[in-house]
Every structure is written in C-alpha cells, then in structure tokens.
Design a protein around this motif. Structure first.
Motif, short mmCIF file in Angstrom:
data_model
loop_
_atom_site.label_atom_id
_atom_site.label_comp_id
_atom_site.label_asym_id
_atom_site.label_seq_id
_atom_site.Cartn_x
_atom_site.Cartn_y
_atom_site.Cartn_z
N ASP A 6 -10.42 7.12 -8.17
CA ASP A 6 -9.75 7.13 -6.86
C ASP A 6 -10.18 5.93 -6.01
OD1 ASP A 6 -9.63 10.74 -6.15
OD2 ASP A 6 -8.38 9.43 -7.39
N ARG A 53 -9.46 9.47 -2.53
CA ARG A 53 -8.25 8.68 -2.72
C ARG A 53 -7.46 8.58 -1.43
NH1 ARG A 53 -4.62 6.71 -6.46
NH2 ARG A 53 -6.07 7.17 -8.14
N SER A 54 -7.29 9.72 -0.80
CA SER A 54 -6.55 9.80 0.45
C SER A 54 -7.22 8.93 1.52
CB SER A 54 -6.52 11.27 0.87
OG SER A 54 -6.40 11.43 2.24
N ASP A 66 0.81 -1.20 0.00
CA ASP A 66 0.00 0.00 0.00
C ASP A 66 0.85 1.26 0.00
OD1 ASP A 66 -0.98 -0.10 3.41
OD2 ASP A 66 -0.17 1.68 2.46
N PRO A 67 0.30 2.33 -0.56
CA PRO A 67 1.08 3.55 -0.80
C PRO A 67 1.70 4.13 0.47
CG PRO A 67 -1.06 3.70 -1.87
CD PRO A 67 -1.09 2.46 -1.05
N ILE A 68 1.02 3.95 1.60
CA ILE A 68 1.54 4.53 2.83
C ILE A 68 2.82 3.81 3.25
CG2 ILE A 68 1.05 4.88 5.29
CD1 ILE A 68 -1.87 5.39 4.47
N ASP A 69 2.76 2.47 3.19
CA ASP A 69 3.97 1.70 3.52
C ASP A 69 5.10 2.00 2.56
OD1 ASP A 69 2.06 -1.17 4.60
OD2 ASP A 69 3.16 0.31 5.80
N ILE A 114 -7.50 7.77 11.63
CA ILE A 114 -7.37 6.81 12.72
C ILE A 114 -8.41 7.11 13.80
CG2 ILE A 114 -5.88 6.09 14.63
CD1 ILE A 114 -3.49 6.41 12.76
N LEU A 119 3.54 14.01 6.03
CA LEU A 119 3.08 14.87 7.12
C LEU A 119 2.78 14.03 8.35
CD1 LEU A 119 0.71 17.35 5.22
CD2 LEU A 119 2.96 17.83 6.18
N TYR A 120 2.26 12.85 8.12
CA TYR A 120 1.98 11.94 9.24
C TYR A 120 3.27 11.51 9.92
CZ TYR A 120 0.75 7.60 11.64
OH TYR A 120 0.62 6.61 12.56
N ASN A 151 -2.90 -3.25 8.57
CA ASN A 151 -2.13 -3.22 9.81
C ASN A 151 -2.84 -3.96 10.93
OD1 ASN A 151 -0.03 -1.81 8.82
ND2 ASN A 151 -0.23 -0.06 10.19
N PHE A 185 -11.95 13.86 -0.18
CA PHE A 185 -10.66 13.42 -0.71
C PHE A 185 -10.66 11.88 -0.72
CE2 PHE A 185 -8.31 17.45 -0.75
CZ PHE A 185 -9.15 18.25 0.02
N GLN A 191 -0.52 14.15 -3.56
CA GLN A 191 -1.33 14.33 -2.34
C GLN A 191 -1.12 13.16 -1.40
OE1 GLN A 191 -5.55 13.73 -2.24
NE2 GLN A 191 -5.82 15.66 -1.19
N SER A 192 -1.17 11.97 -1.96
CA SER A 192 -0.99 10.75 -1.18
C SER A 192 0.38 10.73 -0.51
CB SER A 192 -1.17 9.56 -2.14
OG SER A 192 -0.53 8.42 -1.66
N SER A 246 -6.99 5.11 0.78
CA SER A 246 -5.63 4.63 0.98
C SER A 246 -5.35 4.41 2.46
CB SER A 246 -4.68 5.66 0.39
OG SER A 246 -3.37 5.38 0.71
N ILE A 247 -5.76 5.37 3.30
CA ILE A 247 -5.51 5.26 4.73
C ILE A 247 -6.32 4.12 5.33
CG2 ILE A 247 -5.65 6.45 6.94
CD1 ILE A 247 -5.37 9.08 5.31
N HIS A 294 -4.76 0.85 4.46
CA HIS A 294 -3.52 0.70 5.20
C HIS A 294 -3.78 0.26 6.63
CE1 HIS A 294 0.60 1.58 6.46
NE2 HIS A 294 0.08 2.24 7.48
N ASN A 310 0.60 13.41 2.25
CA ASN A 310 -0.16 12.98 3.43
C ASN A 310 0.68 12.13 4.36
OD1 ASN A 310 -2.47 14.11 2.55
ND2 ASN A 310 -3.64 12.23 2.38
N ASN A 358 -2.88 15.95 10.73
CA ASN A 358 -2.64 15.37 9.42
C ASN A 358 -3.73 14.33 9.14
OD1 ASN A 358 -1.52 12.45 9.86
ND2 ASN A 358 -0.53 13.72 11.39
N GLU A 359 -3.85 13.97 7.88
CA GLU A 359 -4.99 13.15 7.44
C GLU A 359 -4.97 11.76 8.05
OE1 GLU A 359 -4.00 16.00 4.07
OE2 GLU A 359 -2.96 14.97 5.71
N ILE A 360 -3.78 11.20 8.20
CA ILE A 360 -3.71 9.82 8.68
C ILE A 360 -4.19 9.75 10.13
CG2 ILE A 360 -2.16 7.90 9.21
CD1 ILE A 360 -0.62 8.57 6.67
N ASP A 361 -3.70 10.65 10.96
CA ASP A 361 -4.17 10.67 12.35
C ASP A 361 -5.66 10.95 12.43
OD1 ASP A 361 -1.06 12.03 13.56
OD2 ASP A 361 -1.88 10.02 13.87
#
Lengths: 368, 366
Positions: free
Chosen positions: B58, B336-337, A326-329, B320, A355-356, B348, B334, A348-349, B340-341, B344, A352, B314-317
């Motif tokens: 997306d 796609r963002s 996955d893109p994050i990993d 979550i 920034l995390y 996990n 958004f 953007q991905s 993706s998260i 992920h 993101n 940030n978007e990931i936090d």
C-alpha cells in the motif's frame, strides 16, 4: 389539433420507441422497474472488478471479502465453465496468468491453444491450460490456487486461495451480508456477473454457459429482480449481446452491455434489451465533435441517459492511472463525466473519494 | 545556541545520541510519514504478516510492531499483554486453566487483563504449536481472515521487512520501508516479571546489525517509540536510533525534558486540538506541534481510523484536518487510503501556491 395530438403522442411514447425490442418478452423485461438500478446513496456505484484485486489475488474469496468490508456495492465475478459444467469464477479462458497451474507437474501434457475471434470479442490462449479441458474436482484436488495477475502488485497472498465456483461466490456474499450487514445501506452488497465467451463455449465446446448461469441463479432463488432486490442484488453483464438477449428473454434482472473501444455500437438497439452499458472509459472522452476535456459531462453518457441506460465504465486502477496522476483526481474526473458506477480494482480508495465528493455536494447545498 | 539549551540532557551519552542527525527523520517526499498502525489493520488481523505485507504494498513508510515477551524471553509482536482480544486463544481448550488477571496503572500507561491469557505466561513454542491465530480486534472489520495467520516474533517481522524491501523495492523512495517499534509495559515486565524487554529489543537489533542510525538508514529505517520514558532513556544511552515519546491525554508532559531524549512525539490526536488553552478549530496549525517543532521534535499523532473518524464524515476531510494541524507523520490503520490522500493534497498545494502554508480549505490559500 391533429398536430397537437401527434406531438403529444411523440412526447409520451419517446420511451417506448427507445425500448422497442421486437420480442415482447424482452420488451416487457426491459421495462420492468429495478429498485437497485440507481444507487440510493446519492453517489455512483462501486463495483469491485475481480474483487479488491488491486491488493489481493483476482477473484479470490479474500478479494471479495476485503471488497465487501471496504464498502463496495458489488463484487464482480467473471465466469468460465469446466469440462463437467461447473461455473468457474475466472477472467481468462485459460489459467496460466492467474493461477499456479504451471507449477502442477501432473498437468504438463494438458496444454493447448485457443483462438476465437468474433466481432464482439477476441480470445487467445497460447500453450496454456484451458479451464474447459479440466473437471472442477481435478483442479481442486491438484491444489490449484489463484494469483494476482500483475507483477507489480502484492504477491503475498498468491497460492493461498483456491478458485471459487459461482456457487461459492453467491454463498460467500449471502453469508457476508447476513453476518456483517452494512450499516445504513438500503440494499445488500450484490454480485455483478459477467458471462464471457458465450459464443466460444456454444460453438466450439457445445455448452451454454448463459443457461448454466440462469439455472444457478434459479437454484439460489435469485432469478428475478424482485428476489434479487431482497436477497442479493444482481446485474448481468456481457460483451456478447446474444447472452444479454437470452437473459432478457428469461428474466427481468438488469442487463449491461459491455463495450470495447474497437467496435461500433448502436445505442438505440442496445437500449432495447439493456438497462445499462459498461464502456471502456475512453468512450467518455472521445465522442464525435467533443473536445477532449477532463471536467465536462460526457456526450456519450448524456446520450445513454437519454436512452434510459446507466453507465458503468471500466476499469479504474489506482496503480495504472490514465487521466491524472493520482487516484483521487482520477475518480473525480470520471464523476465529472457523469458516470453512474465504477468498475474499480481499489474499492476502498474509490469509495473514499466518492464519499468526499458527496459530502462536498451536501456542503454546497447547505450553503445555498 | 537555543538548541544546546533545549537538548541539554544531563547524561552526555544521551545528549550526544540525541544530537546525532537522523537522515530519515523527516520524509524526503515532503509529505507526512504513513505509519501502518499494527500493519494495515483496518483490513487484516492486527500485526499479522498479511497486514504488514499489505501495508508494504500500500506504500506505507513504516510498519509498526508492538512488543510483548514470552516466558522464555521471545519478543512477540502483539499490542496487548494478554491474548483474548486479538487471537483465537479462547478456542484452544488446552489452555483453559491458564487464565489469569493482571492490571497496570501508572501515570504513563495502563492495561487491564481480566480472566485472560498473558503472553508472558507461555513459551513461544507452546503458542506456535497450539495453532494460535491472529484476528482483527474489531468485530465489525470482519472475520474473514481470522483463522489464517499466526503471530510473529520480532525476528520474523524484521526478516519479513528485509525480504519485502529486497524482492519488491519501492520505486522513487530514498529509504526502504522500515519498522517503527513500540516497547510496551517496560515497567511491568521489569518489576513484576523480572525481564528487561527494552534490553531484549536492543539485543535483537544488534543481532540484525540495525542498532545504529547509520546501519538502519541503509538497511531498514528504525524508530523506537514508547509511552514509558525509562525505555527511551535506556535506548538513548545505547544508541543514536531516533526515539519517540508517545503521549496520552491523561498526563502533562514537560516538552523541554522530553526533547532532551526524544527526537519526536507521538501524541493522541486530541492533543492537537486542545493544547495550552488554544481555541478549538479544525484548520489552524496545532500549538502543540508548533511547540514541538520549536524544540526540534517531529510529531506523529495516533491513530487515524477510516472506519472511526473523529473530526469529519469522510476520510479525505479527516486527513485535511490532521494535515492542517502540521503533522510530520500519522499512525494509520488504512495506509493506502491515507497515503493516497496525502499525495493528492501535496500535489494540490504545489499546484495552488507552491508553498507549504496552503491547505485545501477555501480561505486559507492566498
């Protein structure tokens, strides 16, 4: 005493050995300080490869604008040159793959072939339309439009946007920065420009694409680090060292040597004219004596850093992942390797995730 | 028999429709649904074809049209009742004298049009011929696409989604990418303009052969959402398509009553943090969601905006945190963002503990 002095000289001048290009002009330009060489935001640079081409046509204004609003640090134009000397923003020497040219009947009889192989690059066009065989105006008048190169990607925007000249790209970026400035950024969103096929154009077509690029930057008053820092940060990248040597003889703008996986490179030599390298990502994993791993700093990156060069590998593609699922990993793996920037098609991905990870680092610092 | 008590709507037709199983009610992928709010409106003009196409590619599970209605009864995909905020109508001089005011304020919904151009004051043809173009409602999202895309009718959005699913089918998906349709201002249109927008929507769905769960599950998954319960009650008398009661934080809702006609709830995200005297926290399941789940309702809160985060930097936090609350879907600008998260953190979770109870926050994985 002599030994001490000798050691002292060795320690002090380690840098000057690394940058010791025989040409004094190049040497001086290489040693110039570049305020934006490193990202002041405390994370790697996000360089949008062909713009946000993961979701929009490669090198379209839309791809560049979207990348801009996605928060990219740079948009990344490749350059070709038309018959009449116009710098055309396009990845390939020929146009079938990323435009609608095959649908334009008036050009049916203008197809041709190119095969140009050097130790640095290979260009092959088969029964295709070569940019350098056309004038800019005839392409625009004919209604040439750009397309996404991957079948699996979004084709909704195909044939909506004409191609750009480098001038269009520069003006677009200047305008975006002025009308919608990014908040909290020290530098403006810049352009990371690739000269392609410099030797082909010189040897086979008698045109100096590197010189035309330099002249264009001069026209826009962007041809020194000082001016670029203020108006529009610029990087110059190339697979061909002649191009970078030419630029370093003319300007102190930062240069980046792109590296393919099929050639041996002398990093010490490269660091004498280049502020950074843009290696294929495989370099981060396969150096001699290095066990394949996904989480330890890269020996290659460490070596480049010793030579005072930044490392910006290519290309991160969320839909074509290599090291993870996955893109994050994927972003995290590259970051563990120690990269200073990413060529990415999904800015953007990528941003993101950076920034995390940055906020995770800051959290850790607070805890400590 | 707890279930029979919960879904005990007095109207037997509604009860029957409510109790029909909806194959696509839950995302079979095991992650929350990604519902593209006005399409991928974080990057493209709200409700433009481009925004919907981009959201599709997306990987959004649904695009999300809001509906208004023109003078001649055409369903237009637009969030606001009036057009200044998300179109270029102010630049169209031929309409200069067509400005008006309208305000609606009920316990369920609110809108205000001041010196604005009401969709319902124009025919569809007038709008099309005028060169009306959509734009992003937030200036800071950029003006690059502002003069490119004309508004869509609902029919256009449906045709478009059918076409995209047909030409570029999503791999590894059990269901096609669907439409999550909102009826807005149902009361206003009925009382002030004498037009039944809910009925018009039902008829369009019927025209496209999408008016039952069986047909929608095969051709184009549909959800019907509204702030106004009358709209959802109407739909549940006509069809077994899933209905979602939108909720805002200025009103109390009787969840037992809601569940008798709604398969899901779409609350404002703040309600996931302050329901029923719960102590404010970022990582424990939401009491509201727990209650909705007990009552057999899925929960799809609104709206996640990467550029206007609320709970994190940030978007990931942010994601979550929303996920820790127990959401079944999310309205996002958004897609796609967000997708993706979610993918992920899903992988996990499987890696870490193999259960769905684990989140990415240290301490909560055992």
């Amino acid at each position: 005493m002599k030994l001490v002095i000798l050691i002292a000289i060795l320690l002090i001048s380690k840098h000057s050995w690394a940058y010791d290009n025989p040409d004094p002009v190049i040497r001086e330009n290489r040693n110039a300080e570049i305020p934006y060489l490193e990202n002041p935001e405390g994370r790697p640079y996000v360089v949008s490869h062909r713009g946000a081409c993961g979701t929009l046509p490669d090198h379209s204004t839309a791809a560049y604008a979207t990348a801009y609003f996605d928060g990219t640090d740079f948009d990344e134009p490749d350059l070709q040159v038309t018959k009449d000397g116009v710098l055309f923003v396009m990845h390939n020497l020929c146009m079938k793959e990323t435009t609608n040219i095959a649908d334009l009947p008036q050009f049916d009889d203008r197809r041709s072939d190119v095969l140009h192989i050097t130790n640095e690059t290979t260009f092959k066009c088969t029964d295709d339309y070569i940019v350098n065989d056309f004038t800019w105006q005839e392409l625009i008048d004919a209604g040439l439009k750009v397309r996404n190169r991957y079948k699996s990607r979004n084709h909704f925007y195909d044939d909506l946007y004409p191609p750009m000249r480098l001038e269009n790209a520069i003006e677009l970026m200047l305008e975006l920065n002025e009308k919608s400035p990014k908040q909290g950024r020290k530098f403006k969103t810049g352009l990371y420009i690739e000269t392609k096929a410099v030797r082909f154009y010189k040897e086979k077509r008698n045109v100096d694409i590197a010189k035309i690029l330099y002249d264009t930057l001069e026209k826009y008053d962007l041809h020194t680090v000082e001016k670029a820092t203020e108006k529009l940060p610029i990087f110059i990248e190339s697979f061909e060292q002649d191009s970078l040597l030419y630029f370093k003889s003319k300007t102190d703008l930062p240069t980046v040597q792109l590296m393919t996986s099929s050639i041996e490179y002398d990093l010490d030599w490269i660091s004498s004219y280049s502020n950074g390298v843009g290696p294929k990502h495989t370099y981060m994993f396969n150096q001699e004596g290095e066990d394949f791993n996904l989480d330890k700093p890269s020996k290659f990156v460490e070596r480049c850093h010793e030579l005072d060069m930044k490392v910006h590998p290519y290309v991160l593609q969320d839909d074509i992942l290599v090291y993870s699922e996955d893109p994050i990993d994927e972003v995290k793996i590259w970051e563990a390797k120690g990269v200073d920037g990413y060529f990415t098609e999904f800015p953007q991905s990528t941003l993101n995730t950076l920034l995390y990870t940055k906020s995770q680092r800051e959290l850790t610092l607070i805890k400590e | 028999m707890h279930q029979a008590l919960t879904y005990d709507h007095p109207n037997p037709v509604i009860m029957k429709n409510r109790n029909t199983e909806v194959p696509y009610m839950k995302n079979p992928e095991g992650i929350p649904y990604v519902i593209a709010h006005r399409g991928a409106s974080g990057q493209l003009p709200d409700h433009s074809a481009a925004s919907y196409a981009t959201a599709y590619y997306d990987g959004a599970h649904f695009n999300e049209p809001d509906l208004q209605v023109t003078k001649d009864g055409v369903l237009v995909v637009m969030h606001d009742e009036c057009m200044k905020s998300s179109t270029n109508i102010e630049d169209l001089t031929q309409f200069a004298d067509r400005r008006t005011n309208a305000t609606v304020s009920t316990n369920e919904t609110y809108f205000e049009c001041i010196n604005d151009f009401l969709v319902n004051d124009f025919t569809w043809q007038e709008l099309v011929e005028s060169g009306l173009k959509l734009r992003s409602r937030y200036k800071e999202r950029g003006e690059f696409y502002n003069s490119l895309f004309a508004p869509m009718r609902l029919e256009d959005a449906i045709d478009f989604m059918l076409d995209l699913n047909d030409r570029s089918p999503r791999e590894n998906r059990k269901f096609k990418t669907g439409l999550y349709i909102e009826t807005k201002s149902v009361g206003f249109y009925k009382q002030e303009r004498n037009v039944d927008i809910a009925k018009l929507l039902y008829e369009v769905l019927e025209k496209y052969d999408l008016e039952t769960v069986e047909k929608a599950a095969k051709k184009l998954p549909i959800f019907i959402q509204s702030f106004e319960q009358d709209s959802l009650l109407y739909f549940k008398t006509k069809t077994n398509l899933p209905t979602v009661q939108l909720m805002w934080d200025e009103q109390e809702y009787d969840l037992e009553w809601v569940t008798s006609y709604a398969n899901g709830a779409g609350p404002k995200h703040t309600m996931l943090f302050n329901y029923d005297d719960e102590e404010y926290n970022l990582y424990k399941p939401s009491r509201l969601i727990e209650k909705c789940h007990e009552l057999g309702m899925q929960v799809h809160p609104y709206t996640l905006q990467d550029d206007k985060l609320v709970y994190a930097s940030n978007e990931i936090d942010e994601m979550i945190i929303w996920e820790a609350k127990g959401i079944d879907g999310v309205f996002t600008e958004f897609p796609r963002s967000t997708l993706s998260i979610l993918k992920h953190s899903h992988s996990n979770r499987i890696l870490l503990s193999g259960t769905d109870q684990c989140t990415l926050v240290e301490d909560s994985c055992t």
